[in-house]
Motif scaffolding. Sequence first.
Motif, PDB file in Angstrom:
ATOM      1  N   ARG A 188       0.845  -1.201   0.000  1.00 44.07           N
ATOM      2  CA  ARG A 188       0.000   0.000   0.000  1.00 44.07           C
ATOM      3  C   ARG A 188       0.881   1.253   0.000  1.00 44.07           C
ATOM      4  O   ARG A 188       1.170   1.824   1.039  1.00 44.07           O
ATOM      5  N   HIS A 191      -0.588   6.238   0.613  1.00 39.72           N
ATOM      6  CA  HIS A 191      -1.969   6.186   1.062  1.00 39.72           C
ATOM      7  C   HIS A 191      -2.500   7.574   1.454  1.00 39.72           C
ATOM      8  O   HIS A 191      -1.736   8.507   1.656  1.00 39.72           O
ATOM      9  N   LYS A 217      -0.507  10.686  -9.661  1.00 42.01           N
ATOM     10  CA  LYS A 217      -0.608   9.516 -10.535  1.00 42.01           C
ATOM     11  C   LYS A 217       0.753   9.174 -11.137  1.00 42.01           C
ATOM     12  O   LYS A 217       1.135   7.998 -11.229  1.00 42.01           O
ATOM     13  N   TYR A 220       2.859   7.501  -8.330  1.00 36.66           N
ATOM     14  CA  TYR A 220       2.427   6.127  -8.086  1.00 36.66           C
ATOM     15  C   TYR A 220       2.918   5.221  -9.227  1.00 36.66           C
ATOM     16  O   TYR A 220       3.474   4.145  -8.989  1.00 36.66           O
ATOM     17  N   TYR A 224       5.393   2.016  -9.237  1.00 40.35           N
ATOM     18  CA  TYR A 224       4.973   0.724  -9.796  1.00 40.35           C
ATOM     19  C   TYR A 224       5.994   0.215 -10.818  1.00 40.35           C
ATOM     20  O   TYR A 224       6.419  -0.950 -10.766  1.00 40.35           O
ATOM     21  N   TRP A 238      -0.985  -4.787  -5.354  1.00 42.09           N
ATOM     22  CA  TRP A 238      -0.969  -3.337  -5.240  1.00 42.09           C
ATOM     23  C   TRP A 238      -2.296  -2.804  -4.704  1.00 42.09           C
ATOM     24  O   TRP A 238      -3.357  -3.102  -5.250  1.00 42.09           O
ATOM     25  N   TYR A 240      -4.611   0.513  -3.465  1.00 40.02           N
ATOM     26  CA  TYR A 240      -4.890   1.950  -3.568  1.00 40.02           C
ATOM     27  C   TYR A 240      -5.830   2.336  -2.437  1.00 40.02           C
ATOM     28  O   TYR A 240      -6.905   1.762  -2.305  1.00 40.02           O
ATOM     29  N   TYR A 253      -7.004   7.851  -8.598  1.00 42.52           N
ATOM     30  CA  TYR A 253      -6.817   6.471  -9.047  1.00 42.52           C
ATOM     31  C   TYR A 253      -5.845   6.433 -10.218  1.00 42.52           C
ATOM     32  O   TYR A 253      -6.088   7.042 -11.269  1.00 42.52           O
ATOM     33  N   VAL A 259      -3.404  -1.144 -10.148  1.00 45.84           N
ATOM     34  CA  VAL A 259      -4.045  -1.384  -8.852  1.00 45.84           C
ATOM     35  C   VAL A 259      -4.721  -2.754  -8.848  1.00 45.84           C
ATOM     36  O   VAL A 259      -5.449  -3.100  -9.783  1.00 45.84           O
ATOM     37  N   VAL A 262      -8.718  -1.887  -4.224  1.00 47.59           N
ATOM     38  CA  VAL A 262      -9.057  -0.533  -3.804  1.00 47.59           C
ATOM     39  C   VAL A 262      -9.596  -0.592  -2.386  1.00 47.59           C
ATOM     40  O   VAL A 262     -10.206  -1.585  -1.982  1.00 47.59           O
TER      41      VAL A 262
END
Length: 361
Positions: A188, A191, A217, A220, A224, A238, A240, A253, A259, A262
Amino acid sequence: MMKRHIISFVTASLFILAASPAASAHTVSPVNPNAQPTTKATMNWLAHLPNRSENRVMSGAFGGYSLDTFSMAEANQLKNTTGQLPAIYGCDYARGWLEPADITDTVDHSCNSDLISYWKSGGIPQISMHLANPAFTSGHYKTQISNSQYQHILDSSTAEGKRLDAMLEKIADGLEELKNEGVPVLFRPLHEMNGEWFWWGLTEYNQKDSERIALYKQLYQKIYHYMTNERGLDNLIWVYAPDANRDFKADFYPGSSYVDIVGLDAYFADADSIQGYEELTSLDKPFAFTEVGPQEMNGSFDYASFINAIRQKYPKTVYFLAWNDGWSPAANKGASSLYNNSWTLNKGEVWDGDSLTPVVE
């Protein structure tokens, strides 16, 4: 009695799917196409938990910050209070409030030995990070930054970008150790981005900043791609996790290709009034309460109301992770009702050392 051999565990790190109508008709795979077989099997398994009539919501608890406060004390306290150990046990790799000379010294993964043991004895680890702020030499994880500073952090040629990359490298080293042991991880990063209290999030209360959202975004996705493509960390699931008490939960998102799960980080007085369930489940991913606790730390909250709310209002939930200290179920009321509810699935009910419990009963 449940049949326990839909997924067989044939080595320390390899699951093989046996013939199963549910699995063959609708297999849910991780977003990383190269995920380890163990991780693929775990992802498919948890995605199908809502198909069950009971034992369908994994329990979880936070064990603390690695090196600083992490221990098995929270798990043991829950065991003493409820007779159960949580299915998921969480560790935070980054103590972003520290200000050492080297920013990478805010990162530690010495909790891995306990997490590996937890996996081998029937649980699943979760990793989060309260990252130090790369706009500074260390610390400042709650110091707000401008969008131009954010852009510098994203640029690996800048001093800020180099600090971020150094932290990510050390975090990846810890995750790689878990990978080498065949351990899938609920991961995570970044966050509560829709809140205004972490450097990677918004700067004002419920004030939408489209540029900021786009920068988040990118950050993130950068993490990734580094973890997945450069480091080959094929054991990550993963997660979110926006904050339930702020707006714009789905705006940040990063995309369905980044992801697996969620969820909501939710601190509340009334479990029936948590905001965001419909918004998050509309993203068509498995849903979890990724961090939960009462708003007030006075020991008066009744966690029985939380599992009842899951059953009645949030039935797609696949897991919850309760925070520790004064937010802990063990420090409040109703812990036994939460962990012993027929819907709750605890350590040892995920897998028994040989097989995952079945996708459906």
